[in-house]
Design a protein around this motif. Structure first.
Motif, PDB file in Angstrom:
ATOM      1  N   THR A   1      -5.827   1.734   2.120  1.00 55.29           N
ATOM      2  CA  THR A   1      -4.718   1.288   1.262  1.00 55.29           C
ATOM      3  C   THR A   1      -4.336   2.377   0.268  1.00 55.29           C
TER       4      THR A   1
ATOM      5  N   ALA B   1      -1.093  -6.785  -1.194  1.00 55.03           N
ATOM      6  CA  ALA B   1      -1.888  -6.151  -0.126  1.00 55.03           C
ATOM      7  C   ALA B   1      -3.389  -6.210  -0.447  1.00 55.03           C
TER       8      ALA B   1
ATOM      9  N   THR C   1      -7.473   0.410  -8.117  1.00 58.37           N
ATOM     10  CA  THR C   1      -7.923  -0.297  -6.908  1.00 58.37           C
ATOM     11  C   THR C   1      -9.445  -0.220  -6.804  1.00 58.37           C
TER      12      THR C   1
ATOM     13  N   THR D   1      -0.193  -1.748   2.515  1.00 58.70           N
ATOM     14  CA  THR D   1       0.246  -1.365   1.159  1.00 58.70           C
ATOM     15  C   THR D   1       1.183  -2.449   0.620  1.00 58.70           C
TER      16      THR D   1
ATOM     17  N   THR E   1       3.363   6.653   0.718  1.00 59.66           N
ATOM     18  CA  THR E   1       3.313   5.521   1.647  1.00 59.66           C
ATOM     19  C   THR E   1       3.968   5.904   2.977  1.00 59.66           C
TER      20      THR E   1
END
Ligand code: MRU
Length: 336
Positions: free
Chosen positions: A150, A165, A196, A229, A246
């Motif tokens: 991710t 996500a 994250t 994502t 991305t």
């Protein structure tokens, strides 16, 4: 474990986790000043498309709190100030327009503040529900245990609830579908390695932080089962704006025949953008590239190009997971 909440409205004030301090310090910004909330959005103290929208809705509602004592107050000025904080996440404009519509209908009502703040609370609660449904719908992408990659941060910090996500990842892990998460560090502001990673660590989900340029090698070695994502703005045809890098991942997935998913609430769909061609991409300042934590890493007179987002064409996206359904190409979000 207590759920992580990036934004809470309590005691007539907004409490925001200051994300620029994570993971080393957990600090809150506590304010009822709409300009301070605008500044927090601008400085990425609060960030992530849904969270930006929710914070902006509270901010615009709070701007009318002391309207009778402030002869200089002008709603349109407050609206404008908040609308120029960040240009790409469409959730910001959706939320501001919801509050504006109510203001226009109720501006002479003596309960104006309560009416607006209640709408902001509804937008917040609605996002919490959408996060839960996205995770529930997202489980359908798994059919065996995989390693996931991710980018950026799409968890509780980026939303009003448990994330998009990253919530799919969390629920997927709980059901035994994920053995490891590769976390792109996400240059230049490191939402991956700071935010994250912090969330995954809190949830006891095994992860490894990688530099953004490591993905291709891992994919070639067969070490990535899928990529998922979030998005900041999705056009009607499915073209999706998300954190810079991305698009690279989506191209790599195509090359290595790896599924590439986007998870986002329908408040991220922009019905005024037929395709991604005209989505405004925020450009960030030079310092974020030339310095790290205030320390120069190269000459400060060097020029920089730093778009905060890129657009992934719909044709590279295996599915788009929303709270309503899991959509496959060709996408047409006109009537979603
Ligand atoms: O610049 P940021 O940190 O606000 O960018 C955030 C992202 O790109 C996220 O992936 C996106 O907003 C989805 S958050 C659920």
């Amino acid at each position: 474990m207590q759920p992580i909440r990036s934004i809470e409205y309590k005691d007539d004030k907004l409490h925001i986790i200051n994300q620029t301090k994570l993971p080393l310090q957990l600090e809150y910004i506590v304010t009822d000043n709409y300009e301070r909330i605008g500044e927090a959005i601008e400085k990425l103290e609060i960030r992530g498309a849904p969270a930006i929208g929710i914070a902006a809705a509270y901010a615009l509602a709070l701007s009318v709190k002391n309207i009778s004592e402030d002869s200089n107050y002008n709603f349109n000025n407050a609206y404008r100030r908040l609308s120029i904080t960040r240009p790409t996440a469409v959730n910001l404009f959706y939320a501001l327009n919801e509050i504006k519509k109510l203001f226009e209908r109720n501006q002479t009502d003596r309960n104006l503040f309560e009416i607006l703040i209640n709408r902001a609370k509804e937008i917040h609660e609605d996002d919490i529900k959408k996060c839960d449904l996205i995770a529930k719908n997202g489980l359908s992408i798994f059919n065996n245990t995989v390693t996931v990659l991710t980018h950026c941060n799409t968890g509780a910090l980026a939303t009003g609830g448990d994330g998009t996500a990253l919530n799919v990842i969390r629920k997927g892990f709980e059901k035994g579908f994920i053995d490891l998460v590769y976390v792109d560090e996400t240059r230049p502001l490191l939402q991956g390695s700071r935010l994250t990673a912090w969330e995954l660590n809190n949830y006891n989900i095994p992860f490894k932080i990688i530099t953004d340029s490591t993905a291709a090698m891992l994919m070639k070695e067969g070490k990535v089962g899928l990529v998922i994502t979030g998005a900041d703005r999705i056009a009607v045809n499915g073209d999706s704006a998300n954190k810079i890098g991305t698009y690279n991942l989506a191209v790599l997935c195509k090359h290595h025949s790896i599924p590439f998913y986007i998870a986002a609430p329908t408040t991220t769909i922009d019905l005024t953008s037929a395709t991604g061609d005209n989505i405004k991409i925020e450009e960030r300042g030079k310092k974020e590239i030339l310095e790290i934590n205030g320390n120069k890493i190269t000459a400060d007179n060097y020029d920089v190009f730093s778009p905060a987002f890129d657009i992934t064409p719909y044709s590279l996206i295996t599915s788009i997971i929303t709270e309503k359904s899991v959509y496959q190409p060709p996408y047409n979000f006109q009537n979603v």
